[in-house]
Design a protein around this motif. Sequence first.
Motif, PDB file in Angstrom:
ATOM      1  N   LEU A  27      -8.034   3.893   8.499  1.00  0.00           N
ATOM      2  CA  LEU A  27      -6.869   4.811   8.810  1.00  0.00           C
ATOM      3  C   LEU A  27      -6.894   5.009  10.428  1.00  0.00           C
ATOM      4  CD1 LEU A  27      -4.188   5.345   7.606  1.00  0.00           C
ATOM      5  CD2 LEU A  27      -6.184   7.998   7.162  1.00  0.00           C
TER       6      LEU A  27
ATOM      7  N   ILE B 299      -4.200   7.538  12.632  1.00  0.00           N
ATOM      8  CA  ILE B 299      -3.415   8.589  13.063  1.00  0.00           C
ATOM      9  C   ILE B 299      -2.730   9.519  14.116  1.00  0.00           C
ATOM     10  CG2 ILE B 299      -2.473  10.716  12.631  1.00  0.00           C
ATOM     11  CD1 ILE B 299      -3.690  10.899   9.866  1.00  0.00           C
TER      12      ILE B 299
ATOM     13  N   GLU C 175      -6.843  10.144   1.340  1.00  0.00           N
ATOM     14  CA  GLU C 175      -7.050   8.661   1.251  1.00  0.00           C
ATOM     15  C   GLU C 175      -7.371   8.465  -0.180  1.00  0.00           C
ATOM     16  OE1 GLU C 175      -8.767   5.829   1.983  1.00  0.00           O
ATOM     17  OE2 GLU C 175      -7.597   5.004   1.001  1.00  0.00           O
TER      18      GLU C 175
ATOM     19  N   ARG D  47       1.099  -1.619  -0.063  1.00  0.00           N
ATOM     20  CA  ARG D  47      -0.169  -0.166  -0.149  1.00  0.00           C
ATOM     21  C   ARG D  47       0.991   1.356   0.200  1.00  0.00           C
ATOM     22  NH1 ARG D  47      -5.024   0.699   0.413  1.00  0.00           N
ATOM     23  NH2 ARG D  47      -6.130   2.493   0.871  1.00  0.00           N
ATOM     24  N   ARG D  48       0.178   2.635  -1.066  1.00  0.00           N
ATOM     25  CA  ARG D  48       1.112   3.640  -1.294  1.00  0.00           C
ATOM     26  C   ARG D  48       0.996   4.552   0.200  1.00  0.00           C
ATOM     27  NH1 ARG D  48       3.141   7.142  -5.905  1.00  0.00           N
ATOM     28  NH2 ARG D  48       3.967   8.584  -4.429  1.00  0.00           N
ATOM     29  N   VAL D  49       1.443   4.539   0.929  1.00  0.00           N
ATOM     30  CA  VAL D  49       2.069   5.778   1.758  1.00  0.00           C
ATOM     31  C   VAL D  49       3.163   6.978   2.109  1.00  0.00           C
ATOM     32  CG1 VAL D  49       1.786   6.600   4.309  1.00  0.00           C
ATOM     33  CG2 VAL D  49       0.753   4.206   3.855  1.00  0.00           C
ATOM     34  N   VAL D  50       2.449   8.690   2.495  1.00  0.00           N
ATOM     35  CA  VAL D  50       3.087   9.394   1.714  1.00  0.00           C
ATOM     36  C   VAL D  50       3.004  10.482   2.853  1.00  0.00           C
ATOM     37  CG1 VAL D  50       4.024  11.646   0.375  1.00  0.00           C
ATOM     38  CG2 VAL D  50       3.717   9.409  -0.950  1.00  0.00           C
ATOM     39  N   VAL D  51       3.886  10.522   3.545  1.00  0.00           N
ATOM     40  CA  VAL D  51       3.971  11.297   5.034  1.00  0.00           C
ATOM     41  C   VAL D  51       4.586  12.069   4.885  1.00  0.00           C
ATOM     42  CG1 VAL D  51       4.449  11.498   7.280  1.00  0.00           C
ATOM     43  CG2 VAL D  51       3.548   9.116   6.259  1.00  0.00           C
TER      44      VAL D  51
ATOM     45  N   GLY E  14      -5.814   3.552  -2.645  1.00  0.00           N
ATOM     46  CA  GLY E  14      -5.047   2.287  -1.554  1.00  0.00           C
ATOM     47  C   GLY E  14      -3.622   3.775  -1.917  1.00  0.00           C
ATOM     48  N   ILE E  15      -4.081   4.586  -2.116  1.00  0.00           N
ATOM     49  CA  ILE E  15      -2.697   5.446  -1.534  1.00  0.00           C
ATOM     50  C   ILE E  15      -3.767   6.679  -0.759  1.00  0.00           C
ATOM     51  CG2 ILE E  15      -1.561   7.520  -2.643  1.00  0.00           C
ATOM     52  CD1 ILE E  15      -2.228   6.150  -5.493  1.00  0.00           C
ATOM     53  N   LEU E  16      -1.914   6.259   0.598  1.00  0.00           N
ATOM     54  CA  LEU E  16      -2.260   7.366   1.558  1.00  0.00           C
ATOM     55  C   LEU E  16      -1.334   8.174   1.911  1.00  0.00           C
ATOM     56  CD1 LEU E  16      -3.780   8.324   4.719  1.00  0.00           C
ATOM     57  CD2 LEU E  16      -1.722   6.238   5.045  1.00  0.00           C
ATOM     58  N   MET E  17      -1.772  10.084   1.667  1.00  0.00           N
ATOM     59  CA  MET E  17      -0.854  11.136   2.029  1.00  0.00           C
ATOM     60  C   MET E  17      -1.142  11.341   3.210  1.00  0.00           C
ATOM     61  SD  MET E  17      -0.216  14.127  -0.145  1.00  0.00           S
ATOM     62  CE  MET E  17      -1.783  15.281   0.612  1.00  0.00           C
TER      63      MET E  17
ATOM     64  N   GLU F 114      -2.518   1.722   8.886  1.00  0.00           N
ATOM     65  CA  GLU F 114      -3.401   2.107   8.503  1.00  0.00           C
ATOM     66  C   GLU F 114      -4.014   0.145   7.421  1.00  0.00           C
ATOM     67  OE1 GLU F 114      -3.492   0.913   4.295  1.00  0.00           O
ATOM     68  OE2 GLU F 114      -5.777   1.441   4.475  1.00  0.00           O
TER      69      GLU F 114
ATOM     70  N   VAL G 180      -5.028  15.020   4.970  1.00  0.00           N
ATOM     71  CA  VAL G 180      -4.966  13.594   4.775  1.00  0.00           C
ATOM     72  C   VAL G 180      -5.535  13.485   4.058  1.00  0.00           C
ATOM     73  CG1 VAL G 180      -5.090  11.601   6.753  1.00  0.00           C
ATOM     74  CG2 VAL G 180      -4.377  14.332   7.287  1.00  0.00           C
TER      75      VAL G 180
END
Lengths: 351, 351
Positions: A336, A338, B331, A317-321, B334-337, A331, B329
Amino acid sequence: MNQNNHLVIMAGGIGSRFWPMSSEERPKQFLDILGCGRTLIQLTLERFAPIVPMENVWVVTGEQYATLTREQLPDVPQENILLEPCRRNTAPCICYVSWKIKKRNPQANIVVTPADHLVTDTDGFRQAIEEAMEFTAETDAIVTLGIKPSRPETGYGYIKADLAYSSSRKKNIYRVDAFKEKPDAATAAQYVSEPNYLWNAGIFVWSVSTIINAFRVYQAKMSNGFEKLLKTLDTPQETDAINKLYATCDNISVDYAIMERAEEVFVRPADVGWSDLGTWGSLQAQSQRDEHGNALIGNNIAVYDTTNCIVHTTENRRVVVQGLDGYIVAEKDGILMICRLSEEQRIKLFH
Amino acid sequence: MNQNNHLVIMAGGIGSRFWPMSSEERPKQFLDILGCGRTLIQLTLERFAPIVPMENVWVVTGEQYATLTREQLPDVPQENILLEPCRRNTAPCICYVSWKIKKRNPQANIVVTPADHLVTDTDGFRQAIEEAMEFTAETDAIVTLGIKPSRPETGYGYIKADLAYSSSRKKNIYRVDAFKEKPDAATAAQYVSEPNYLWNAGIFVWSVSTIINAFRVYQAKMSNGFEKLLKTLDTPQETDAINKLYATCDNISVDYAIMERAEEVFVRPADVGWSDLGTWGSLQAQSQRDEHGNALIGNNIAVYDTTNCIVHTTENRRVVVQGLDGYIVAEKDGILMICRLSEEQRIKLFH
């Protein structure tokens, strides 16, 4: 390998603190929480595999986890997976499995462990367990593993060891002066400053005759309950009988039921990279971290200006923080979360 | 409703700033970015529907968005959806559709709008557009909508109006002194302090003869290119011919190609709750917010100790946020930013 060595994995926890990664449907011990390709219960079995024959491995878990246990531990004999009909803490669990083991092998020597802890120094850990098992094979001692504290943790019980009084048979095994409940911060700081206070990791070693005797003495009612079922054990009637008995058992920990009352209690200090992975913070501490202190568990996580975070997501799964310091980002399964690491005790209120 | 009124919706943008909600596959205009049940292009059409007959609504978009456009605007005639083979900014787009409209109705009066803006005061907005269209129906004027600035925005171009010189026909329509490029912060502050500086919203009103004449004068090559295809338009050969021509067109905005050069340029000031929704910050500002300034777009979002955040997720996905201030936030698929609102200009680097 000593054919009398038995392993009991206690796997009944529901892992509510790791939501949303863990859930009652799939608690922490059944998750690859470290992102290493193995679940915690699989890592636990691996840790003991060199010193316990597979046919002597026992798992006690909730009946709703029977399928997960069989799937994840296919080498453990099916008849060694004991299912609890309800949660009654560790004493009934250990009493039940001890009677089962005694019936199969009265010479058995047992190590009991939670399913969801982590040990990084597995060689040192096995050496400690083997020493303890050699000791309990020859004596009627109860031995606990005592973890050298690395911080003034208020979330654990402590063991006060009498370091002047090591066993004549094993120089690394000491008599226990007292078990100490979870301390306040000042007391914990005091404990950590003294060499003879150790964390109680909930890992115990004893011969089957020792633990059965201890139950007979300190938990006579519970012990009698299971002893009366001796003929029923390993028959088709076992499940029904256990289900009836379990409901009547006290909800009580083995620490309180046995350890704090027994006479011949010893501790084997160990500094083996142990963690109970009881909090997101401890998971972060035990995970591989990048140069900014981030533990990134998942295959497609990118962080920018981010420090001291733990990001845990399902595979790929793609996550950008960007721009977080000291947060949990977790997640799973359409949920999800946080949350500040410092506020993680509130997670149980979120689900 | 005036049957000469035509609407052109420019829907070619790729919305890269709203990643991961928007993507090249489904840019912002095709998203329900406000969580109101309608996409931005649907809201845009709704805004004009009372003043433009549906058969006079035109959409110009990229050929890859043909299906999305037809799905989302089923009432717009298929033959009015013009597909650009490549991105060439707004001048070729407007030139193309203007020739198409002229061929169908030489008396047409046109309003041109981006597909992805928001207007909250739709009545005031329509009144401004109707006044402008009444004006351009009788004159060869070019009219822009001028938004009363609410902040010293450096991301927009400004229109300097001559407030002393209103049209004799329409008292709310003023001559334009100059178009001003995106200013620096100090200049923007200066602009906002003066009553005659307005934001250029990219919403234009003109008769088809006026805009075609303007193209002939100021963009002769481009105009000739489309004029030569006049017989081909509305035939099976149109697509091929347009595809060839488009590749040769300058990549140029209508502001630069026409507005800044034309003579009879007017502005209709309007204070109608307009936003180009060009940033997450503007989306947050335009969304309904809770008492702590959070814009929560999604049906299952819980926040604790959280302020001034925008949380945007797909329908029914569960999100729990604790302890964030001033973050995006988002989402989707499948992508979370997670990103600080103040750092949102970096989002384009993330994908």
